[in-house]
Scaffold this motif. Structure first.
Motif, PDB file in Angstrom:
ATOM      1  N   VAL A 170       0.860  -1.180   0.000  1.00  0.00           N
ATOM      2  CA  VAL A 170       0.000   0.000   0.000  1.00  0.00           C
ATOM      3  C   VAL A 170       0.896   1.229   0.000  1.00  0.00           C
ATOM      4  CG1 VAL A 170      -1.740   1.291   1.279  1.00  0.00           C
ATOM      5  CG2 VAL A 170      -1.844  -1.220   1.198  1.00  0.00           C
ATOM      6  N   VAL A 171       0.787   2.021  -1.057  1.00  0.00           N
ATOM      7  CA  VAL A 171       1.602   3.227  -1.200  1.00  0.00           C
ATOM      8  C   VAL A 171       0.668   4.424  -1.140  1.00  0.00           C
ATOM      9  CG1 VAL A 171       3.211   4.489  -2.674  1.00  0.00           C
ATOM     10  CG2 VAL A 171       3.287   1.984  -2.591  1.00  0.00           C
ATOM     11  N   ARG A 172       0.906   5.335  -0.202  1.00  0.00           N
ATOM     12  CA  ARG A 172      -0.029   6.428   0.001  1.00  0.00           C
ATOM     13  C   ARG A 172       0.717   7.734   0.255  1.00  0.00           C
ATOM     14  NH1 ARG A 172      -2.271   3.894   5.717  1.00  0.00           N
ATOM     15  NH2 ARG A 172      -0.535   4.550   7.055  1.00  0.00           N
ATOM     16  N   ILE A 204       3.093  -1.127   4.196  1.00  0.00           N
ATOM     17  CA  ILE A 204       2.625   0.234   3.945  1.00  0.00           C
ATOM     18  C   ILE A 204       3.823   1.156   3.783  1.00  0.00           C
ATOM     19  CG2 ILE A 204       1.307   2.184   4.860  1.00  0.00           C
ATOM     20  CD1 ILE A 204      -0.332   0.132   6.458  1.00  0.00           C
ATOM     21  N   GLU A 205       3.792   1.950   2.730  1.00  0.00           N
ATOM     22  CA  GLU A 205       4.839   2.939   2.478  1.00  0.00           C
ATOM     23  C   GLU A 205       4.194   4.304   2.287  1.00  0.00           C
ATOM     24  OE1 GLU A 205       8.165   2.638   2.474  1.00  0.00           O
ATOM     25  OE2 GLU A 205       8.047   0.522   3.042  1.00  0.00           O
ATOM     26  N   GLU A 206       4.852   5.323   2.817  1.00  0.00           N
ATOM     27  CA  GLU A 206       4.325   6.684   2.763  1.00  0.00           C
ATOM     28  C   GLU A 206       4.920   7.490   1.607  1.00  0.00           C
ATOM     29  OE1 GLU A 206       1.915   7.172   4.806  1.00  0.00           O
ATOM     30  OE2 GLU A 206       2.264   5.500   6.181  1.00  0.00           O
ATOM     31  N   SER A 207       5.649   6.842   0.717  1.00  0.00           N
ATOM     32  CA  SER A 207       6.178   7.515  -0.468  1.00  0.00           C
ATOM     33  C   SER A 207       6.377   6.480  -1.571  1.00  0.00           C
ATOM     34  CB  SER A 207       7.506   8.216  -0.165  1.00  0.00           C
ATOM     35  OG  SER A 207       8.581   7.304  -0.234  1.00  0.00           O
ATOM     36  N   THR A 208       6.681   6.968  -2.759  1.00  0.00           N
ATOM     37  CA  THR A 208       6.889   6.088  -3.911  1.00  0.00           C
ATOM     38  C   THR A 208       8.332   5.608  -4.031  1.00  0.00           C
ATOM     39  OG1 THR A 208       7.197   8.052  -5.291  1.00  0.00           O
ATOM     40  CG2 THR A 208       4.996   7.075  -5.250  1.00  0.00           C
TER      41      THR A 208
END
Length: 236
Positions: free
Chosen positions: A8-10, A38-42
């Motif tokens: 999940v990238v958000r 979960i990642e908070e950046s690309t």
């Protein structure tokens, strides 16, 4: 059987509440046997080893920017069989400056027509219009949307620029209005799939706010889309 892995990238524009929106779907993924990262950046897209081990990418990143190596990593993963899905601006209004991203997804947000100017008050509701999402013949048979009836929404109605390599499951039509410059109704894809190499892509354009995502019909479509997009055995 190996556990399926979802990434999940958000991030991006906070108006689409990327954290709260993606949190809605984490229980579904976990119940269905996905190990979720979960990642908070690309930045993760540039990690070739991690992407090769990912069966599904769920992206919720509106606008923002993506580097060439990140996009190349995402594209290579999809071509090799990683599924890619998302909703609303988190997938179809991402990375506006990247034509290669547009090429990958097959459609891009252009606008969301608004209410009559005299009714606007300066808030997001100025762009909320009643409209219908209509299933296509393909959509009535496709496993993502089978059994879903046409449905009414009062929210942003996305006008999407797209190519012909998408398989459209549902559409929505923008009518003519005296305050708009177009001269005939325009129909845009609202839900579509796209085959890209060995990968599957699913785009669902409704989803501006949490109340839309929590609707049974919209949520079912997004969740089925996650399962359908996930890497198949033949792609591994």
């Amino acid at each position: 059987m190996a556990q399926r892995r979802a990434l999940v990238v958000r991030g991006g524009w906070e108006g689409h509440q990327p954290v709260k929106a993606t949190e809605l779907f984490l229980p579904f993924l976990e119940r269905n046997g996905y190990a979720v990262r979960i990642e908070e950046s690309t930045e993760i897209y540039a990690d070739a080893a991690e992407m090769a081990d990912t069966d599904l990418v769920v992206q919720c990143v509106t606008m923002s920017q993506i580097t060439s190596d990140q996009l190349a990593g995402l594209s290579a993963a999809v071509v090799a069989g990683t599924g890619f899905t998302g909703w609303h601006g988190g997938i179809v209004d991402s990375f506006r400056a990247s034509s290669d991203y547009l090429h990958l997804v097959g459609g891009q947000f252009a606008t969301h027509p608004g209410q009559e100017p005299c009714q606007r008050r300066g808030g997001p509701e100025d762009n909320f219009l009643p409209h219908t999402v209509r299933l296509t013949d393909l959509g009535r048979e496709h496993p993502i949307t089978a059994g879903i009836e046409d449905f009414e929404l009062v929210t942003e109605q996305y006008w999407v620029l797209h190519d012909d390599l998408i398989d459209v499951l549902a559409v929505t039509t923008h009518p003519t209005q005296p305050w708009h410059p177009w001269h005939r109704p325009v129909t845009s894809p609202a839900i579509w799939t796209r085959l890209w190499g060995a990968g599957r892509i699913v785009v669902t354009t409704p989803g501006h706010s949490l109340d839309v995502l929590e609707r049974a019909d919209v949520r079912t479509i997004i969740e089925r889309g996650m399962v359908w997009a996930t890497r198949t055995a033949s792609a591994s």
